[in-house]
Design a protein around this motif. Sequence first.
Motif, PDB file in Angstrom:
ATOM      1  N   PRO A 169      42.053  44.023   0.589  1.00  0.00           N
ATOM      2  CA  PRO A 169      42.718  44.595   1.811  1.00  0.00           C
ATOM      3  C   PRO A 169      43.220  45.959   1.800  1.00  0.00           C
ATOM      4  CG  PRO A 169      44.338  42.614   0.717  1.00  0.00           C
ATOM      5  CD  PRO A 169      43.081  43.606  -0.283  1.00  0.00           C
ATOM      6  N   ALA A 170      42.156  46.857   2.812  1.00  0.00           N
ATOM      7  CA  ALA A 170      42.387  47.970   3.049  1.00  0.00           C
ATOM      8  C   ALA A 170      42.759  48.917   4.544  1.00  0.00           C
ATOM      9  CB  ALA A 170      40.878  49.069   1.912  1.00  0.00           C
ATOM     10  N   ALA A 171      42.690  47.971   5.351  1.00  0.00           N
ATOM     11  CA  ALA A 171      42.299  47.750   6.784  1.00  0.00           C
ATOM     12  C   ALA A 171      43.991  48.103   7.668  1.00  0.00           C
ATOM     13  CB  ALA A 171      41.453  46.088   7.206  1.00  0.00           C
ATOM     14  N   GLY A 172      44.536  48.127   6.664  1.00  0.00           N
ATOM     15  CA  GLY A 172      45.922  48.372   7.816  1.00  0.00           C
ATOM     16  C   GLY A 172      45.588  50.104   8.513  1.00  0.00           C
ATOM     17  N   ALA A 232      45.110  47.891  -1.166  1.00  0.00           N
ATOM     18  CA  ALA A 232      44.837  49.127  -0.982  1.00  0.00           C
ATOM     19  C   ALA A 232      46.761  49.916  -1.658  1.00  0.00           C
ATOM     20  CB  ALA A 232      44.049  49.593  -0.386  1.00  0.00           C
ATOM     21  N   THR A 273      45.217  41.284  11.430  1.00  0.00           N
ATOM     22  CA  THR A 273      46.522  40.961  11.012  1.00  0.00           C
ATOM     23  C   THR A 273      45.781  40.923   9.142  1.00  0.00           C
ATOM     24  OG1 THR A 273      46.100  38.286  10.211  1.00  0.00           O
ATOM     25  CG2 THR A 273      47.101  39.549  11.955  1.00  0.00           C
ATOM     26  N   VAL A 312      51.545  52.045   9.520  1.00  0.00           N
ATOM     27  CA  VAL A 312      52.469  52.666  10.815  1.00  0.00           C
ATOM     28  C   VAL A 312      53.482  53.245   9.636  1.00  0.00           C
ATOM     29  CG1 VAL A 312      54.011  51.820  12.704  1.00  0.00           C
ATOM     30  CG2 VAL A 312      51.761  51.108  12.194  1.00  0.00           C
ATOM     31  N   SER A 354      42.264  40.566   7.282  1.00  0.00           N
ATOM     32  CA  SER A 354      41.797  41.480   6.350  1.00  0.00           C
ATOM     33  C   SER A 354      41.196  40.757   5.477  1.00  0.00           C
ATOM     34  CB  SER A 354      42.042  41.948   6.449  1.00  0.00           C
ATOM     35  OG  SER A 354      42.257  42.848   7.449  1.00  0.00           O
TER      36      SER A 354
HETATM   37  N1  CTP Z   1      45.994  45.453   5.949  1.00  0.00           N
HETATM   38  C1  CTP Z   1      44.651  44.685   5.679  1.00  0.00           C
HETATM   39  N2  CTP Z   1      44.078  44.011   7.509  1.00  0.00           N
HETATM   40  C2  CTP Z   1      45.699  44.036   8.557  1.00  0.00           C
HETATM   41  C3  CTP Z   1      46.956  44.698   8.154  1.00  0.00           C
HETATM   42  C4  CTP Z   1      47.094  45.941   6.150  1.00  0.00           C
HETATM   43  O1  CTP Z   1      43.742  45.095   5.072  1.00  0.00           O
HETATM   44  N3  CTP Z   1      45.335  43.816   9.654  1.00  0.00           N
HETATM   45  C5  CTP Z   1      46.440  45.842   3.950  1.00  0.00           C
HETATM   46  C6  CTP Z   1      46.602  46.953   4.004  1.00  0.00           C
HETATM   47  O2  CTP Z   1      44.956  47.892   4.051  1.00  0.00           O
HETATM   48  C7  CTP Z   1      47.176  47.334   2.653  1.00  0.00           C
HETATM   49  C8  CTP Z   1      47.894  45.898   2.721  1.00  0.00           C
HETATM   50  O3  CTP Z   1      47.095  45.353   3.576  1.00  0.00           O
HETATM   51  O4  CTP Z   1      46.336  47.268   1.835  1.00  0.00           O
HETATM   52  C9  CTP Z   1      49.419  45.309   2.330  1.00  0.00           C
HETATM   53  O5  CTP Z   1      49.987  45.587   4.122  1.00  0.00           O
HETATM   54  P1  CTP Z   1      50.515  46.940   4.715  1.00  0.00           P
HETATM   55  O6  CTP Z   1      51.648  47.593   2.923  1.00  0.00           O
HETATM   56  O7  CTP Z   1      51.531  46.320   5.902  1.00  0.00           O
HETATM   57  O8  CTP Z   1      50.144  48.185   5.095  1.00  0.00           O
HETATM   58  P2  CTP Z   1      49.699  48.627   7.028  1.00  0.00           P
HETATM   59  O9  CTP Z   1      49.868  46.959   7.495  1.00  0.00           O
HETATM   60  O10 CTP Z   1      49.084  49.664   6.743  1.00  0.00           O
HETATM   61  O11 CTP Z   1      51.081  49.733   7.108  1.00  0.00           O
HETATM   62  P3  CTP Z   1      52.513  48.753   8.021  1.00  0.00           P
HETATM   63  O12 CTP Z   1      52.480  47.984   8.149  1.00  0.00           O
HETATM   64  O13 CTP Z   1      53.278  50.043   7.866  1.00  0.00           O
HETATM   65  O14 CTP Z   1      51.101  49.609   9.426  1.00  0.00           O
END
Ligand code: CTP
Length: 255
Positions: A21-24, A121, A97, A27, A101
Amino acid sequence: MPSTPSPTDRPRPPRTAAVIPAAGRGVRLGPGAPKALRVLGGTPMLIHAIRAMAASRAVSLVVVVAPPDGAPEVKHLLDEHALPEHTDYLVVPGGETRQESVRLGLEALPEDVAVVLVHDAARPLVPVDTVDAVASAVRDGAPAVVPALPLADTVKEVEPAGTPGEPEPVLATPVRARLRAVQTPQGFDRDTLVRAHAEVAVDGEGATDDAGMVERLGAPVVVVPGHEEAFKVTRPLDLVLAEAVLARRRANDGF
Ligand code: CTP
Ligand code: MG
């Protein structure tokens, strides 16, 4: 003489795939590109994470779950960077979320995949020994395997304050020796993980931990030793640590 089956009718052994999962957005890391595309030691974090999975001989397919509108860019990145050739790569768009993903990544798996590793990721530096240990524990029959470490800090359960910065009443102090901080890759029997994703509805921000979803099915989950270098890049200071780990590796490898 016994007849040897031809390559086409011989059943192929079940494969192990990694879903990343790399879609975050990242933030908590602050403004900039999606977190997985940020650069560490000159290379995008996602490429480090893909290489870490493909380095395991157990893994023959890597499914990358890209930011919802970022699949073309991620495919381009994969073409640009040298990746092991014994591994197949797929890119699919992700969801709102992490839970969605991962589910979208699972839906892209071919039929012959029996074991799935789910790897953030955002944990680009996990050592291959940790990946191998998780994969082999699943292949040896555990339906769900999680790498984890004992905690350095004592943990308190609180009543969260409505306003950030307000004092928060403490409700409990769990015994630290019984707690573990969980990492990825988490490894699963494919059917168990697919069932967990089918049965656990996305609630609010969704589940941040696949093993927790499997626990809710009532299936057994075990913990194996994690690794310090499998930490998650979450806040700006984590980037400093990741660069330091890479610099130490380069110094040790002499390149
Ligand atoms: N992820 C994802 N799809 C989302 C949210 C998260 O694939 N909608 C992935 C992120 O890319 C990351 C992993 O889940 O590799 C762990 O999430 P996290 O560390 O929380 O990353 P982010 O959601 O990108 O960071 P933040 O919560 O600070 O926005
Ligand atoms: Mg997040």
